[in-house]
Design a protein around this motif. Structure first.
Motif, PDB file in Angstrom:
ATOM      1  N   TYR A  26       0.889  -1.029  -0.127  1.00  0.00           N
ATOM      2  CA  TYR A  26       0.094   0.076   0.047  1.00  0.00           C
ATOM      3  C   TYR A  26       0.953   1.314  -0.048  1.00  0.00           C
ATOM      4  O   TYR A  26       2.032   1.157   0.266  1.00  0.00           O
ATOM      5  CB  TYR A  26      -0.951   0.019   1.124  1.00  0.00           C
ATOM      6  CG  TYR A  26      -0.289  -0.122   2.546  1.00  0.00           C
ATOM      7  CD1 TYR A  26       0.342   1.180   3.121  1.00  0.00           C
ATOM      8  CD2 TYR A  26      -0.101  -1.186   3.302  1.00  0.00           C
ATOM      9  CE1 TYR A  26       0.793   1.072   4.403  1.00  0.00           C
ATOM     10  CE2 TYR A  26       0.527  -1.169   4.535  1.00  0.00           C
ATOM     11  CZ  TYR A  26       1.026  -0.161   5.169  1.00  0.00           C
ATOM     12  OH  TYR A  26       1.583  -0.156   6.291  1.00  0.00           O
ATOM     13  N   TRP A  65      -5.191   6.421   1.739  1.00  0.00           N
ATOM     14  CA  TRP A  65      -4.698   5.218   1.749  1.00  0.00           C
ATOM     15  C   TRP A  65      -4.673   4.074   0.532  1.00  0.00           C
ATOM     16  O   TRP A  65      -6.046   4.296   0.179  1.00  0.00           O
ATOM     17  CB  TRP A  65      -5.385   4.208   2.747  1.00  0.00           C
ATOM     18  CG  TRP A  65      -4.692   2.864   3.439  1.00  0.00           C
ATOM     19  CD1 TRP A  65      -3.084   2.589   3.157  1.00  0.00           C
ATOM     20  CD2 TRP A  65      -5.404   1.863   3.309  1.00  0.00           C
ATOM     21  NE1 TRP A  65      -2.936   1.575   3.253  1.00  0.00           N
ATOM     22  CE2 TRP A  65      -4.427   0.911   3.635  1.00  0.00           C
ATOM     23  CE3 TRP A  65      -6.567   1.479   3.432  1.00  0.00           C
ATOM     24  CZ2 TRP A  65      -4.792  -0.576   3.896  1.00  0.00           C
ATOM     25  CZ3 TRP A  65      -6.934   0.193   3.839  1.00  0.00           C
ATOM     26  CH2 TRP A  65      -6.159  -0.904   3.879  1.00  0.00           C
ATOM     27  N   PRO A  67      -4.227   0.877  -1.389  1.00  0.00           N
ATOM     28  CA  PRO A  67      -3.587  -0.372  -1.408  1.00  0.00           C
ATOM     29  C   PRO A  67      -3.243  -0.757  -2.509  1.00  0.00           C
ATOM     30  O   PRO A  67      -3.267  -0.083  -3.710  1.00  0.00           O
ATOM     31  CB  PRO A  67      -5.040  -1.341  -0.901  1.00  0.00           C
ATOM     32  CG  PRO A  67      -5.830  -0.263  -0.222  1.00  0.00           C
ATOM     33  CD  PRO A  67      -5.674   1.007  -1.095  1.00  0.00           C
ATOM     34  N   LEU A  70      -7.042  -0.645  -7.313  1.00  0.00           N
ATOM     35  CA  LEU A  70      -7.466   0.630  -8.183  1.00  0.00           C
ATOM     36  C   LEU A  70      -7.955   1.405  -6.731  1.00  0.00           C
ATOM     37  O   LEU A  70      -7.893   2.821  -6.685  1.00  0.00           O
ATOM     38  CB  LEU A  70      -8.336   0.199  -8.985  1.00  0.00           C
ATOM     39  CG  LEU A  70      -9.002   1.552  -9.983  1.00  0.00           C
ATOM     40  CD1 LEU A  70      -7.711   1.930 -10.678  1.00  0.00           C
ATOM     41  CD2 LEU A  70      -9.880   0.894 -10.953  1.00  0.00           C
ATOM     42  N   LEU A  71      -8.848   0.936  -5.839  1.00  0.00           N
ATOM     43  CA  LEU A  71      -9.374   1.835  -5.087  1.00  0.00           C
ATOM     44  C   LEU A  71      -8.534   2.058  -3.904  1.00  0.00           C
ATOM     45  O   LEU A  71      -8.099   1.396  -3.216  1.00  0.00           O
ATOM     46  CB  LEU A  71     -10.705   0.973  -4.587  1.00  0.00           C
ATOM     47  CG  LEU A  71     -11.582   1.678  -3.456  1.00  0.00           C
ATOM     48  CD1 LEU A  71     -12.305   2.853  -4.434  1.00  0.00           C
ATOM     49  CD2 LEU A  71     -12.575   0.796  -3.088  1.00  0.00           C
ATOM     50  N   MET A  73      -8.752   4.670  -0.152  1.00  0.00           N
ATOM     51  CA  MET A  73      -9.931   5.122   0.692  1.00  0.00           C
ATOM     52  C   MET A  73      -9.221   6.230   1.859  1.00  0.00           C
ATOM     53  O   MET A  73      -7.833   6.117   2.067  1.00  0.00           O
ATOM     54  CB  MET A  73     -10.290   4.067   1.724  1.00  0.00           C
ATOM     55  CG  MET A  73     -11.551   4.363   2.217  1.00  0.00           C
ATOM     56  SD  MET A  73     -11.673   3.041   3.552  1.00  0.00           S
ATOM     57  CE  MET A  73     -12.991   2.256   2.816  1.00  0.00           C
ATOM     58  N   LEU A 108     -15.286  11.072   4.423  1.00  0.00           N
ATOM     59  CA  LEU A 108     -14.665   9.859   3.965  1.00  0.00           C
ATOM     60  C   LEU A 108     -14.628   9.850   2.558  1.00  0.00           C
ATOM     61  O   LEU A 108     -15.679  10.025   1.868  1.00  0.00           O
ATOM     62  CB  LEU A 108     -15.664   8.715   4.462  1.00  0.00           C
ATOM     63  CG  LEU A 108     -14.956   7.463   4.280  1.00  0.00           C
ATOM     64  CD1 LEU A 108     -13.866   6.942   4.812  1.00  0.00           C
ATOM     65  CD2 LEU A 108     -16.241   6.220   4.722  1.00  0.00           C
ATOM     66  N   PHE A 110     -13.382   8.016  -1.295  1.00  0.00           N
ATOM     67  CA  PHE A 110     -12.939   6.933  -2.093  1.00  0.00           C
ATOM     68  C   PHE A 110     -12.483   7.401  -3.379  1.00  0.00           C
ATOM     69  O   PHE A 110     -13.019   8.424  -3.909  1.00  0.00           O
ATOM     70  CB  PHE A 110     -14.202   5.917  -2.278  1.00  0.00           C
ATOM     71  CG  PHE A 110     -14.955   5.509  -1.110  1.00  0.00           C
ATOM     72  CD1 PHE A 110     -14.210   4.316  -0.231  1.00  0.00           C
ATOM     73  CD2 PHE A 110     -15.960   6.113  -0.503  1.00  0.00           C
ATOM     74  CE1 PHE A 110     -14.924   4.007   0.642  1.00  0.00           C
ATOM     75  CE2 PHE A 110     -16.433   5.694   0.729  1.00  0.00           C
ATOM     76  CZ  PHE A 110     -15.989   4.528   1.352  1.00  0.00           C
ATOM     77  N   MET A 112     -10.090   6.610  -6.876  1.00  0.00           N
ATOM     78  CA  MET A 112      -9.525   5.745  -7.787  1.00  0.00           C
ATOM     79  C   MET A 112      -8.699   6.416  -8.576  1.00  0.00           C
ATOM     80  O   MET A 112      -8.912   7.273  -9.155  1.00  0.00           O
ATOM     81  CB  MET A 112     -10.811   4.928  -8.417  1.00  0.00           C
ATOM     82  CG  MET A 112     -11.559   3.992  -7.849  1.00  0.00           C
ATOM     83  SD  MET A 112     -12.898   3.376  -8.379  1.00  0.00           S
ATOM     84  CE  MET A 112     -12.945   2.808 -10.129  1.00  0.00           C
ATOM     85  N   GLU A 113      -7.360   5.825  -8.988  1.00  0.00           N
ATOM     86  CA  GLU A 113      -6.529   6.531  -9.595  1.00  0.00           C
ATOM     87  C   GLU A 113      -5.569   5.589 -10.689  1.00  0.00           C
ATOM     88  O   GLU A 113      -5.492   4.453 -10.237  1.00  0.00           O
ATOM     89  CB  GLU A 113      -5.433   7.003  -8.728  1.00  0.00           C
ATOM     90  CG  GLU A 113      -4.364   7.996  -9.153  1.00  0.00           C
ATOM     91  CD  GLU A 113      -3.121   7.341  -8.963  1.00  0.00           C
ATOM     92  OE1 GLU A 113      -2.934   6.418  -8.023  1.00  0.00           O
ATOM     93  OE2 GLU A 113      -2.121   7.519  -9.981  1.00  0.00           O
ATOM     94  N   SER A 121     -14.703  10.430  -4.691  1.00  0.00           N
ATOM     95  CA  SER A 121     -16.128  10.551  -4.220  1.00  0.00           C
ATOM     96  C   SER A 121     -16.188  10.415  -2.720  1.00  0.00           C
ATOM     97  O   SER A 121     -15.423   9.627  -2.267  1.00  0.00           O
ATOM     98  CB  SER A 121     -16.954   9.437  -5.083  1.00  0.00           C
ATOM     99  OG  SER A 121     -18.233   9.321  -4.037  1.00  0.00           O
TER     100      SER A 121
END
Lengths: 194, 236, 431
Positions: A26, A65, A67, A70-71, A73, A108, A110, A112-113, A121
């Protein structure tokens, strides 16, 4: 505007060559953003003559964070200027009264990069606050927590192993207050851990 | 009677010939409308929060997320049994349903229906008890696109209230039967997250009257309102 | 693989934008009143109907045509120049303006369901031969028939409606409580979620409450930062109650002047002071009781002072024959409020409504005990209060079937409700 952005984003990958990003378990990323925002607000306050500005600076911090997929948080906070009103002349309010409206997000997020392109979002609360300063130095400060969300799309270009710079476009919404903000930001990204 | 027998045979026959296994593509999903290996099981545990509109919630209602779990047990011929259990102590629900899926390349489509039994109870400030119980029936259609391991589903639902009853102490103060409460539109992603964990994220826009989410508001006005719902879960 | 991941990002973004757009349809509630300008020409060239004639029209009517929408019977009752019709079916009511022309009596206005968004327009007429001639000569006619039309909210009404007079309105006869029954409208007439034409706790809604069948109102009192009692229900300024982009947080954080400039109630009215509200009630309505729901103990002193002022003012007007009796009660809903009230040296003389217990009602010398409706009819307790020359109001009763049950089985002297139209129908229909 939104459509144009989507078309550009759809086409971008066709011109990019795949490159492997650093893969670990991560990464932890700290992002600082500075930008200009415009609020879209249902205006109901009637003042005879006033200087009204829906523009403001946006300062936010994100800790994400990421990991090994793709996603990612994370959390986002900062200060969003929603609007500013200076009373020039009114029968009921003293001249010089200023009303400043800000929102402090606690979201909070989420995210995606890929290839430096990031969509985000977020959902959470905004500490919505007003500062009303009358010219006789009477200040009313009042706050309230409101539910809201955000959506963003941006790009970051790596300038070193740890640092990237880039920009993004964001949309913040606080439905309870019938307020939304669109903003263009510059961002600096630092990989704290990888 | 015959149908029931056939159903039982169909349901259990698979155990004789195959055992539960992971689906072949390595994808993990519970809501994604793609069919999966028969007799395999998938599920998620997480939380759902609904934001009840202020006009009916007023200042008294605070939203408490519902901790919930979704289940899916895959059957032959692209069928699956689906279920959900949820509770935030005040409101509790259990759903069971079935769906049928069809896929073409990365695209999937499913049709399904589930029934929900929900029950809510609370003791109000002035120490009187309120409770509510209801049956909902929800036909739904989902469309999904798989981007490798990232699965995205869009789902439309129709909410039909089979019955609903609200009580204060022993007195039934409101009830209704067989009415369409409204519908919802949701988007869900199911994708890998950290190491072998997979995450389910969802956003649902509801346009409903008298749904279980807002039973504590005791709305006496019969009209539909729009409100969002967020979902997060870890896939099992 | 990676291109696919990027595509997935973009697909999600697109769907989220669509969802955002859908979610942006916020849940603002709009008032439900059709455009009555469409039927207004029906009253062109009319003059006001004399009060005594209006009284002759009031009563219980049988619905000859239009039962599908309004049920078998309706109640007709005037509030000043306007006529209200309370119906048996679907909690429907009508609010109509009136006038007379050429020995005919004419009405135009709208109907709506109290608990759903259904509404439409309505015109009615009492022709000379149907009884208008006698009524205008202040004679009770042998038969009285009202003919008209109802319809949707956008076009001239065309569904026939025929009403036939059956009997006078029910009036309770009981010496102890002046024979009166109080239909008390919650928050000045109803909540914002009931989509009335005016905002809850506004002077405009208070003036309208009589048209909804109420003869009393309950209003909520809070203090501004500079200590002015105002009508406002919630602790915070929020989108349920006000518009005003700079209005954030507790109402008590703002001075009254700031509220006046920066804030409007949902339907455009200003937040009224208690002073404004009581003056409106005394001078511009026929209401006979006011229940002040005190939200802050610190407001007690000022509220009691205003109560005394406006009770005196109403008594003067009553002595001059300009209005009916008016009672103004401090509402004691919590222990905090109760303690602050009984600490006031004049509390035994100040009319109050106690929601807590019968013993506290007696200790504070409250004229009215007001239990929550879920406690039931409390027959024995209510009878014992009557013997002490106290009354009992029940709150907040909104379900039509329970309204009927409490009217038939209970012995309460008043009902606090968000639907005074429903209480009015079920009260006046009794024999």
């Amino acid at each position: 505007m939104k459509l144009l952005l989507l078309v550009i984003l759809f086409l971008t990958p066709q011109f990019l060559t795949a490159q492997d990003t650093l893969r670990g378990d991560y990464r932890v990323i700290l992002q600082a953003n500075l930008g200009l925002s415009q609020s879209h607000i249902v205006r109901t306050t009637e003042v005879d003559k006033a200087e009204y500005s829906p523009l403001g600076f946006l300062r936010t911090l994100r800790l994400i964070w990421r990991p090994d997929h793709l996603l990612g948080m994370g959390v986002e906070t900062g200060i969003l200027r929603v609007s500013n009103l200076i009373v020039k002349q009114d029968a009921s309010l003293p001249t010089g009264t200023t009303l400043e409206l800000d929102a402090i997000p606690a979201l909070l997020i989420f995210s995606m990069e890929k290839y430096g392109i990031e969509i985000t979002s977020g959902v959470g609360m905004y500490n919505y606050r007003v500062n009303a300063a009358l010219n006789d130095n009477e200040i009313t400060a009042s706050t309230q927590w409101e539910i809201g969300w955000m959506l963003g799309v941006g790009y970051a270009y790596p300038i070193s192993r740890s640092f990237s710079i880039g920009g993004d476009f964001r949309y913040y919404a606080i439905p309870e207050r019938q307020v939304s903000l669109t903003s263009l930001n510059a961002k600096v990204q630092w990989q704290l851990w990888y | 009677m015959k149908i029931h027998v056939l159903f039982v045979i169909y349901f259990f026959s698979g155990f004789l010939f195959s055992s539960a296994q992971d689906n072949d593509s390595g994808r993990v999903y519970v809501l994604f409308p793609q069919e999966a290996v028969p007799y395999s099981f998938s599920g998620s545990i997480g939380a759902t929060t609904t934001f009840v509109p202020r006009p009916i919630a007023e200042e008294e209602i605070r939203q408490i997320p519902i901790l919930d779990a979704n289940f899916r047990y895959n059957l032959p011929v692209n069928f699956a049994l689906t279920g959900r259990l949820g509770s935030n102590y005040i409101t509790n629900l259990a759903s069971i349903g079935a769906m049928w899926s069809i896929s073409y390349r990365r695209f999937s489509l499913s049709f399904g229906d589930y029934s929900t039994l929900w029950y809510g109870f609370a003791t109000m400030e002035n120490s009187f008890d309120v409770s509510a119980i209801g049956w909902l029936n929800t036909p739904h259609v989902s469309f999904g696109i798989a981007f490798d391991e990232v699965l995205i589903s869009v789902r439309g639902e129709l909410l039909y209230i089979t019955s609903r009853s609200t009580r204060v102490g022993d007195i039934e103060i409101a009830s209704e039967k067989n009415v369409v409460a409204g519908g919802s539109f949701g988007i869900y992603t199911e994708q890998p997250f950290f190491r072998n964990t997979h995450l389910l994220l969802g956003l649902k826009i509801n346009n409903l009257s008298n749904a279980y989410q807002s039973w504590l508001a005791f709305s006496t006005f019969n009209d539909r309102l729009t409100y969002p719902e967020f979902m997060i879960g870890i896939l099992l | 693989m990676t291109i696919n991941q990027l595509r997935s990002c973009i697909f999600i973004l697109t769907i989220l934008l669509i969802s955002w757009q859908l979610g942006a349809c916020n849940s603002e509630l709009r008032i439900i009143v059709p455009n009555t300008e469409i039927v207004a020409p029906a009253l062109k060239g009319t003059s006001a109907i004399p009060n005594i004639s209006r009284k002759l029209i009031e009563g219980v009517y049988a619905v000859q045509q239009g039962k599908a929408r309004f049920g078998d019977t309706v109640i007709l009752k005037h509030d000043r120049e306007s006529l209200s019709i309370f119906c048996q079916k679907n909690s429907t009511y009508m609010v109509l303006r009136s006038g007379m022309k050429d020995s005919s009596i004419l009405y135009a206005g709208y109907w709506r369901n109290a608990q759903s968004p259904q509404t439409g327009l309505c015109t009615l007429e009492i022709r000379n031969k149907d009884g208008a001639g006698d009524i205008l000569q202040t004679i009770r006619p042998q038969t009285l028939t009202i003919r008209g039309a109802v319809g949707g909210s956008e076009v001239q009404p065309n569904e026939p409606l025929i009403l036939e007079y059956v009997r006078p309105l029910f009036e309770r006869k009981r010496e102890r409580t002046d024979g009166k029954f109080w239909i008390i409208a919650h928050r000045g007439g109803g909540r914002n979620s009931d989509r009335l034409p005016f905002s809850e706790n506004s002077t405009e809604l208070i003036k309208f409450a009589g048209k909804l069948g109420a003869n009393g109102v309950e209003i909520d009192i809070r203090l501004t930062k500079d200590g002015i009692p105002v009508l406002y229900h919630d602790e915070n300024l929020n989108s349920r109650l006000v518009d005003g982009e700079y209005m954030v947080g507790a109402i008590g954080n703002y001075t009254f002047a700031q509220l006046q400039v920066l804030c409007r109630l949902k339907n455009g009215e200003r937040i009224p002071t208690l002073d404004d509200a009581l003056r409106t009630i005394v001078d511009s309505t026929n209401l006979t009781s006011v229940w002040l729901d005190i939200k802050e103990p610190a407001a007690i002193e000022k509220i009691i002072a205003m109560q005394k002022t406006y009770i005196e003012r109403a008594q003067l007007l009553q002595a001059a024959g300009k209005r009916d009796t008016l009672e103004i009660f401090s509402g004691l809903a919590t222990d905090e409020i109760y303690q602050a009230f009984v600490a006031h040296p004049e509390h035994l003389q100040i009319p109050s409504i106690c929601e807590l217990s019968i013993s506290q009602t007696q200790k504070a010398n409250s004229k009215v005990f007001a239990p929550r409706w879920t406690l039931g009819s409390l027959q024995n307790e209510v009878n014992s209060l009557h013997s002490e020359n106290r009354r009992a109001f029940v709150w907040t009763l909104d379900q039509p079937e329970f309204i009927v049950q409490f009217l038939n089985e209970g012995n309460y002297d008043g009902i606090l409700t968000n639907y005074p139209t429903v209480v009015a129908y079920n009260y006046y229909i009794r024999r």
